[in-house]
Motif scaffolding. Sequence first.
Motif, PDB file in Angstrom:
ATOM      1  N   GLY A  36       0.803  -1.222   0.000  1.00 38.17           N
ATOM      2  CA  GLY A  36       0.000   0.000   0.000  1.00 38.17           C
ATOM      3  C   GLY A  36       0.830   1.263   0.000  1.00 38.17           C
ATOM      4  O   GLY A  36       0.286   2.358   0.083  1.00 38.17           O
ATOM      5  N   ASP A  64       3.661  -4.359  -2.767  1.00 35.19           N
ATOM      6  CA  ASP A  64       2.810  -4.653  -3.924  1.00 35.19           C
ATOM      7  C   ASP A  64       3.005  -3.587  -5.000  1.00 35.19           C
ATOM      8  O   ASP A  64       2.226  -3.492  -5.940  1.00 35.19           O
ATOM      9  N   VAL A  66       5.111  -2.359  -8.014  1.00 28.20           N
ATOM     10  CA  VAL A  66       6.064  -2.922  -8.972  1.00 28.20           C
ATOM     11  C   VAL A  66       7.347  -2.088  -9.095  1.00 28.20           C
ATOM     12  O   VAL A  66       8.453  -2.642  -9.063  1.00 28.20           O
ATOM     13  N   GLY A  88       3.948 -13.481  -8.750  1.00 32.33           N
ATOM     14  CA  GLY A  88       3.133 -13.763  -9.925  1.00 32.33           C
ATOM     15  C   GLY A  88       1.723 -13.214  -9.815  1.00 32.33           C
ATOM     16  O   GLY A  88       0.961 -13.253 -10.778  1.00 32.33           O
ATOM     17  N   ASP A  89       1.347 -12.715  -8.622  1.00 34.53           N
ATOM     18  CA  ASP A  89       0.026 -12.076  -8.539  1.00 34.53           C
ATOM     19  C   ASP A  89       0.127 -10.694  -7.888  1.00 34.53           C
ATOM     20  O   ASP A  89      -0.765 -10.260  -7.167  1.00 34.53           O
ATOM     21  N   GLY A  90       1.215 -10.007  -8.172  1.00 31.66           N
ATOM     22  CA  GLY A  90       1.305  -8.611  -7.766  1.00 31.66           C
ATOM     23  C   GLY A  90       1.864  -8.380  -6.374  1.00 31.66           C
ATOM     24  O   GLY A  90       1.720  -7.296  -5.829  1.00 31.66           O
ATOM     25  N   LEU A  91       2.507  -9.409  -5.786  1.00 35.05           N
ATOM     26  CA  LEU A  91       3.166  -9.224  -4.493  1.00 35.05           C
ATOM     27  C   LEU A  91       4.652  -9.551  -4.686  1.00 35.05           C
ATOM     28  O   LEU A  91       4.988 -10.490  -5.411  1.00 35.05           O
ATOM     29  N   TYR A  92       5.502  -8.749  -4.046  1.00 36.49           N
ATOM     30  CA  TYR A  92       6.942  -8.909  -4.270  1.00 36.49           C
ATOM     31  C   TYR A  92       7.679  -8.815  -2.947  1.00 36.49           C
ATOM     32  O   TYR A  92       7.208  -8.166  -2.003  1.00 36.49           O
TER      33      TYR A  92
ATOM     34  N   ASP B 314       1.153  -8.820 -12.779  1.00 36.38           N
ATOM     35  CA  ASP B 314       1.359  -7.641 -11.944  1.00 36.38           C
ATOM     36  C   ASP B 314       0.046  -6.970 -11.546  1.00 36.38           C
ATOM     37  O   ASP B 314       0.060  -5.930 -10.899  1.00 36.38           O
ATOM     38  N   PHE B 315      -1.098  -7.565 -11.972  1.00 33.67           N
ATOM     39  CA  PHE B 315      -2.366  -6.952 -11.557  1.00 33.67           C
ATOM     40  C   PHE B 315      -2.696  -7.391 -10.143  1.00 33.67           C
ATOM     41  O   PHE B 315      -2.517  -8.535  -9.769  1.00 33.67           O
ATOM     42  N   ARG B 316      -3.169  -6.473  -9.356  1.00 32.96           N
ATOM     43  CA  ARG B 316      -3.600  -6.775  -7.994  1.00 32.96           C
ATOM     44  C   ARG B 316      -4.407  -5.584  -7.510  1.00 32.96           C
ATOM     45  O   ARG B 316      -4.057  -4.443  -7.789  1.00 32.96           O
ATOM     46  N   ARG B 318      -4.870  -3.088  -5.117  1.00 31.67           N
ATOM     47  CA  ARG B 318      -3.966  -2.614  -4.079  1.00 31.67           C
ATOM     48  C   ARG B 318      -4.650  -1.534  -3.248  1.00 31.67           C
ATOM     49  O   ARG B 318      -5.042  -0.498  -3.785  1.00 31.67           O
TER      50      ARG B 318
END
Lengths: 99, 387
Positions: A36, A64, A66, A88-92, B314-316, B318
Amino acid sequence: MSTPEWEDVVEMPDELDDGTAEALAEEADEFQNMKGEMCPYPQVEAKKALSSLDHGDLLVQETDHVPSTENVPKAVEDEADAKVWRSGDGLYRIFLHKR
Amino acid sequence: MSTLLIAAAVGIALGILFQKGRFCFVHAFRDLFAFKDTRVTKGVIAATGLTMFFWSVAYALGYYQGFWTPGWGLTGLIGGFIFGIGMTYAGGCASGTLYRAGQGYLHFWLVLVSMGVGYAVFTVAFPTLQSLYFDPLTFGTGFTLFDSTPLPAPVVAVLFIAGFLAVYATVLGREGKGREKTKTPDAASVALAPSATVSGLRSLYDGTVEYLRGFTEIDDLRSAAKRPWDPRTAALGITVVAVVWFTQVSIVGVTGPESRWTAYLLQTVGIDSGSYEYWGSVLFAGDGVSITVDMVMIGFVIVGAFLAAFWSGDFRLRVPKRERLPNAVGGGFLMGVGSRLAPGCNIGNIYSGIAELSVHSFIAAAGIIAGVYVMTHWLYRDVGCAI
């Protein structure tokens, strides 16, 4: 300590596979939840945290956002070696080993 | 109908390219000032230079619809500065906000809404601003350097790009030399070394060759395409799309169409937005408040960014942290107001405006970059900036 160079070729940080990232996260000396968050706060927080850590310590940021996976490692490239895990689903997760 | 199809295709393509190339001007300038990261800056420079050349050719051949050249003066500096402060505080510029809205950031949807509030407040204040702000601070009618010399437009573009490259290479060369001096203080080698411009051009050439060689090292195109792209790759695509748009519709702008969307959406909830002078007679030019082709294009940028982000993993959805709400609300509002006061945003002024060599946009671009500089120093006040 060298200063950041204008024309360095900016390599993307190495990526970790799921197993390695999971195991490495357990070794974290400091963990920052950056979900966030917006730039540049993760860069600033990483710089602050690294300045209070010791040589060889591991800072892990979960995010989250990028762009953080590139510009957090770049912002602290003189202080830490970086690796990145992409869910792979937007969390790093960004792994920063203080030099 | 065919124009609408072009608008949809151009919007989707731009959305994909913005998302994959992280084409964010805050990133491009903030990270340059904060820690000398030029990754995105190079993408912005490449897109602007290439677009300038191909637009000049299209213009010389007569394949164009029109330039966007507002009157020049201090408004560009003031409005640009406010916009630059706002976008750095919000964490994304006009294009960055659009592509991240498509990527699932609720933060940037809130930025968009706040920009809408900024457009509306500006519109209400417009008659007063016209006499107190625009009239005294606008010094002349706008024009593009493409048609203000006897030289053909492509020659002007090439001269401009060559001049820019010479300056850029000199800065590069000086930086490189400063580096060598600190490493090996050898007076003889410094005396024998080529001029800063020459060594800068050489490193620029080496960098380009290295960039091109990167393409030959891609073994799996699909997985390489799923990872973030080099912003310079996105710049190549953006140039192609911008040339199509220039020959069919106009230059690429973001906040003008967004301001029109605000008027349109307010009209759908029963507000007579067309009766306000700025919306009715300036932005919609007396044609009535309805969906225009550039509004369609901007809407599809969000769709394109969603498709690219979803495909890349990269879609989420947020949810922003609560302490970031002032950034979205305050930053977005300043972006909305600033982009109208200039007029123009980072895309209209830095990318399109410089590419079309509009005099107003050089002033506004300076204002925007100054705003980013000041705000970056404030955000980095605890850890310090490199520049």
